[in-house]
Design an enzyme around this catalytic site. Sequence first.
Site, PDB file in Angstrom:
ATOM      1  CB  THR A 227      -0.575   2.846  -1.526  1.00 11.00           C
ATOM      2  OG1 THR A 227       0.667   3.353  -1.955  1.00 11.00           O
ATOM      3  CG2 THR A 227      -0.595   1.365  -1.599  1.00 11.00           C
ATOM      4  NE  ARG A 255      10.172   5.543  -3.238  1.00 12.64           N
ATOM      5  CZ  ARG A 255       8.969   5.282  -2.740  1.00 12.64           C
ATOM      6  NH1 ARG A 255       8.009   4.867  -3.536  1.00 12.64           N
ATOM      7  NH2 ARG A 255       8.713   5.447  -1.471  1.00 12.64           N
ATOM      8  CB  VAL A 256      11.429  -0.010  -5.949  1.00 10.22           C
ATOM      9  CG1 VAL A 256      10.420  -1.049  -5.492  1.00 10.22           C
ATOM     10  CG2 VAL A 256      11.736  -0.187  -7.435  1.00 10.22           C
ATOM     11  N   GLY A 257       9.270   1.583  -3.908  1.00  6.58           N
ATOM     12  CA  GLY A 257       8.821   1.768  -2.529  1.00  6.58           C
ATOM     13  C   GLY A 257       8.606   0.457  -1.804  1.00  6.58           C
ATOM     14  CG  ASP A 258       5.843   0.637   1.399  1.00  3.52           C
ATOM     15  OD1 ASP A 258       5.765   1.530   0.540  1.00  3.52           O
ATOM     16  OD2 ASP A 258       4.906   0.353   2.165  1.00  3.52           O
ATOM     17  CB  THR A 277      -1.108   3.309   2.462  1.00  3.25           C
ATOM     18  OG1 THR A 277      -0.920   4.574   1.822  1.00  3.25           O
ATOM     19  CG2 THR A 277      -2.056   3.480   3.638  1.00  3.25           C
ATOM     20  N   GLY A 278       1.872   4.560   3.041  1.00  2.51           N
ATOM     21  CA  GLY A 278       2.612   5.589   3.762  1.00  2.51           C
ATOM     22  C   GLY A 278       3.960   5.842   3.131  1.00  2.51           C
ATOM     23  N   GLY A 280       7.092   5.063   2.067  1.00  2.00           N
ATOM     24  CA  GLY A 280       7.601   3.710   1.837  1.00  2.00           C
ATOM     25  C   GLY A 280       8.960   3.401   2.422  1.00  2.00           C
TER      26      GLY A 280
END
Length: 360
Positions: A227, A255-258, A277-278, A280
């Site tokens: 990210t 899928r939705v991340g952080d 970043t990481g 999520g």
Amino acid sequence: MKLRRLALLATAFGTTVPLSTACSSAPPPTVAVAPAGTGFGMVIHGGAGTITRATMTDEMEAQYRAVLEQALRTGYEILERGGSSLDAVEATVRVMEDAPMFNAGRGAVFTNEGRNELDAAIMDGRTLQAGAIAGVTRVRNPISLARAVMERSPHVMMIREGAEAFGRELGHEMVPESYFFTENRWNALRRALEAEGLPMPDRPTTAPPSDDGLTLHEDDSDRKFGTVGAVALDRHGNLAAATSTGGMTNKRFGRVGDVPIIGAGTYASPGCAVSATGHGEFFIRNIVAYDICARMTYTGVSLDRAAHQVVMQRLVEQGGDGGIIAMDAAGNYTMTFNSAGMYRGYIDAQGRSTVAIYRE
Ligand code: ASP
């Protein structure tokens, strides 16, 4: 005093910088980037992961450094002429979205069905206004559409076709899906699926026929992070945060991340701005960005200490890999990560920039 400040800044790229606190009852700042009220600055990241010197060539490193430097300069020019932190973080993230080596915009990773689904968010610390988009497949610069959601709709988050329709109405640039096809990311998906014993989806018919000529850091192709993000403090004392991503290689489609979850991967308040970043899912469960700001506000710890508590303790205990960049209203900043490396950089009010990749 000045020398001491520079010496402390010089240590900034190990992990974190000693910082001040945002709380008036807390001790005075140990390091300020610039005098309050006149200073400004920006911190960026281009993803965290298993990035080590041993796996990087000089040529690759030069490519990453050049884009990080260009991104910092872009934001600096805006801040320097008195522009807003919001304008600076948006423009800076756009530079990284357009660069194929970062997992955002053009260089986004592939989902398990062989498509690119992009997420982004932006937040204005002064007003607490925020905008986010998730799962878009045709938007060239997701961060600008996230900003449009914030400024030109009554909503905070829009997803997929609805977000794209909104973008089209406003004239945001749409690109064919092939724009996001890079050979390296496609190979990364192949490796991820092979590791799970799953078949590869058909190569999109619109994909470019041959290699795109990009030599990515090996871990960049396989690791699941990458990210991009920026946080900035402007001359008016306002903070902003912006983050943009393709998510994680081989994520399930949908899928939705952080990143677009306000408070998880992106957050800004009058006193604190964070971009993460990481992995999520860990950042969502721990509401990482907000937690860092909340710890400062409610417990009076410094930004650096709050980031350490969340990233180096809480996330590490749970196995949540990644990192954050953050700034407070005094211009103190931190770049805290628990992975081997994080593409990152900082620029101060004098235009002095530093870019770093590895832990050391
Ligand atoms: N945090 C992003 C996500 O989980 C991935 C990354 O930071 O590279 O979608």
